[in-house]
Design an enzyme around this catalytic site. Structure first.
Site, PDB file in Angstrom:
ATOM      1  N   GLU A 123      41.711  37.893  24.171  1.00  0.00           N
ATOM      2  CA  GLU A 123      42.311  39.106  23.703  1.00  0.00           C
ATOM      3  C   GLU A 123      43.734  38.658  23.595  1.00  0.00           C
ATOM      4  O   GLU A 123      44.570  38.562  24.210  1.00  0.00           O
ATOM      5  CB  GLU A 123      42.398  40.068  24.631  1.00  0.00           C
ATOM      6  CG  GLU A 123      42.821  41.575  24.323  1.00  0.00           C
ATOM      7  CD  GLU A 123      42.985  42.674  25.244  1.00  0.00           C
ATOM      8  OE1 GLU A 123      42.871  43.693  24.644  1.00  0.00           O
ATOM      9  OE2 GLU A 123      42.765  42.438  26.746  1.00  0.00           O
ATOM     10  N   HIS A 189      44.048  46.160  19.246  1.00  0.00           N
ATOM     11  CA  HIS A 189      45.924  46.143  19.326  1.00  0.00           C
ATOM     12  C   HIS A 189      45.983  45.870  17.874  1.00  0.00           C
ATOM     13  O   HIS A 189      46.655  44.838  17.266  1.00  0.00           O
ATOM     14  CB  HIS A 189      46.036  44.616  20.021  1.00  0.00           C
ATOM     15  CG  HIS A 189      45.882  44.682  21.564  1.00  0.00           C
ATOM     16  ND1 HIS A 189      47.069  45.477  22.200  1.00  0.00           N
ATOM     17  CD2 HIS A 189      44.927  44.744  22.311  1.00  0.00           C
ATOM     18  CE1 HIS A 189      46.642  45.337  23.555  1.00  0.00           C
ATOM     19  NE2 HIS A 189      45.491  45.162  23.622  1.00  0.00           N
ATOM     20  N   HIS A 245      43.287  55.989  30.925  1.00  0.00           N
ATOM     21  CA  HIS A 245      43.310  55.374  29.322  1.00  0.00           C
ATOM     22  C   HIS A 245      42.970  56.291  28.370  1.00  0.00           C
ATOM     23  O   HIS A 245      43.389  56.627  27.367  1.00  0.00           O
ATOM     24  CB  HIS A 245      42.477  53.982  29.459  1.00  0.00           C
ATOM     25  CG  HIS A 245      43.038  52.857  29.792  1.00  0.00           C
ATOM     26  ND1 HIS A 245      43.292  52.593  31.187  1.00  0.00           N
ATOM     27  CD2 HIS A 245      43.665  51.826  29.155  1.00  0.00           C
ATOM     28  CE1 HIS A 245      43.787  51.355  31.218  1.00  0.00           C
ATOM     29  NE2 HIS A 245      44.214  50.778  29.994  1.00  0.00           N
ATOM     30  N   ASP A 268      38.370  46.326  31.656  1.00  0.00           N
ATOM     31  CA  ASP A 268      39.736  45.788  31.137  1.00  0.00           C
ATOM     32  C   ASP A 268      40.687  45.608  32.578  1.00  0.00           C
ATOM     33  O   ASP A 268      41.926  45.614  32.457  1.00  0.00           O
ATOM     34  CB  ASP A 268      40.504  46.983  30.362  1.00  0.00           C
ATOM     35  CG  ASP A 268      41.719  46.244  29.582  1.00  0.00           C
ATOM     36  OD1 ASP A 268      41.889  45.196  29.471  1.00  0.00           O
ATOM     37  OD2 ASP A 268      42.602  46.980  29.120  1.00  0.00           O
ATOM     38  N   ALA A 303      48.868  48.543  31.428  1.00  0.00           N
ATOM     39  CA  ALA A 303      48.526  46.986  31.542  1.00  0.00           C
ATOM     40  C   ALA A 303      47.329  46.786  32.235  1.00  0.00           C
ATOM     41  O   ALA A 303      47.168  46.487  33.395  1.00  0.00           O
ATOM     42  CB  ALA A 303      49.729  46.324  32.353  1.00  0.00           C
TER      43      ALA A 303
END
Length: 381
Positions: A123, A189, A245, A268, A303
């Site tokens: 990632e 992203h 999230h 994640d 994060a």
């Protein structure tokens, strides 16, 4: 002589549906069709038996980072997630210097060769500065195919997925390269438009990295990547169901449009998963974890998460109101199929690895078996 166990009395979730008062036969490391007469019977009445969880996006846990930890630390992180039902795990890295990531790929590929992890997910660093999240902007770079190939080669056949902002220079060519190499190209992203996302899917991208997060929102004149990713049958959408999230309505939107067959629940997770609040490093960036929520110290971006998949399972059923069968698809069978491993894992069928999770009637984890061995023994409480 091999050992045979019969797990009896549970509600067993099979690909064909839920079997009441069912049984699963385990012979050595595999699920068997029949039990020997002298088989050990394990009474799991009043519980659920579901396949072991498959996490395709996970950065660490138990205080250990898959990006920077030693071999022993990485193994500890893997074990932490096994204690929470994840019997198959892809180790994800975060953005770093290319030489450093290539070095990490070598270390992680050895663990994949040993069977400790199922492969590697890169990632970053090939992501958009506009949607960098908890990635170091100074280390980001365009997805030049030669650079992407360097990381894939360093993984010695164990690279499973690369997240890309496919609208950047080289992005589409890199998607084609990954598809040719048998590596999943994941769109994430990203600051892509709807049209750019469609182009990337047509080039061979098959996954949406944590859908909704780190990408433009849906607009009525600029539908953006989310719409393209939800509507295309070729895409599996990752969802982080931790209550931070995603709003529950967004999760419902994804299930409604993609359908249960195209959703993969992920954690994640970062180091603090299964460990606790405090200060951590995510790559070169400092993270503060407070009340289970991880945010960058500088800037406050989310994060990663401290999620474990047993918590995601319980939340999906008890808070989101999803059926147990749909959750099993999203947390086991879909990611197994995506990885090309559904001949061995992802469902409770004869001949497959004996990877399973025992849940009580409130969907709290009570037992975990991996390849026929108890990681968490339900008989020991």
């Amino acid at each position: 002589m091999g050992s045979t166990k019969v797990l009896a009395g549970a509600r067993v979730v099979l690909p064909t549906g839920v079997v009441q008062d069912g049984r699963v036969v385990v012979e050595d490391t595999r699920i068997a069709a029949r039990a020997a007469e002298d088989a050990e019977v394990v009474d799991v009445s009043g519980h659920w038996l579901v396949p072991g969880f498959v996490d395709i996006h996970n950065h660490g846990g138990g205080g250990a980072s898959f990006t920077s930890g030693t071999v022993d630390e990485v193994l500890h992180g893997i074990h932490t997630h096994r204690l929470h039902g994840t019997t198959t795990l892809i180790a994800s890295t975060v953005t770093g210097d290319m030489d450093f990531l290539a070095q990490r790929a070598g270390l992680l590929s050895e663990l994949a060769e040993q069977g400790d992890i199922a492969g590697i997910h890169f990632e970053g660093p090939f992501i958009s500065p506009c949607r960098k999240g908890a990635h170091s902007e100074e280390l980001l770079r365009d997805p030049d195919p030669a650079a992407v190939r360097k990381l894939v080669d360093a993984a010695r056949g164990k690279a499973k997925m690369v997240t890309l902002a496919t609208e950047l220079p080289g992005g589409i060519d890199s998607v084609r390269l990954l598809a040719e190499q048998g590596v999943i190209a994941a769109i994430g992203h990203t600051d892509a438009t709807y049209e750019q996302t469609v182009e990337a899917i047509d080039a061979g991208a098959t996954v949406a990295t944590h859908l909704f997060n780190a990408m433009p929102q849906i607009g009525h004149r600029a539908p953006g990547p989310i719409t393209a990713l939800l509507e295309d049958e070729r895409i599996t959408v990752e969802l982080i169901d931790d209550g931070t999230h995603l709003h529950p309505a967004s999760l419902q939107l994804a299930f409604h449009h993609a359908g249960a067959g195209r959703v993969a629940f992920i954690t994640d997770a970062m180091d603090a998963a299964g460990f606790g609040d405090g200060r951590y490093m995510l790559g070169p960036l400092e993270v503060e974890v407070s009340e289970g929520v991880a945010r960058l110290v500088e800037g406050g971006s989310i994060a990663g998460s401290t999620l474990t998949l047993d918590r995601a399972f319980k939340r999906a059923v008890t808070v989101d109101g999803l059926s147990v069968e749909d959750v099993v698809a999203a947390i086991s069978s879909n990611p197994a199929r995506l990885l090309g491993m559904d001949d061995r894992i992802g469902s409770l069928e004869a001949g497959k690895d004996a990877d399973l999770v025992v849940l009580d009637h409130q969907f709290d984890l009570k037992g975990v078996m991996r390849r026929g061995e108890w990681v968490v023994d339900p008989q020991l409480g």
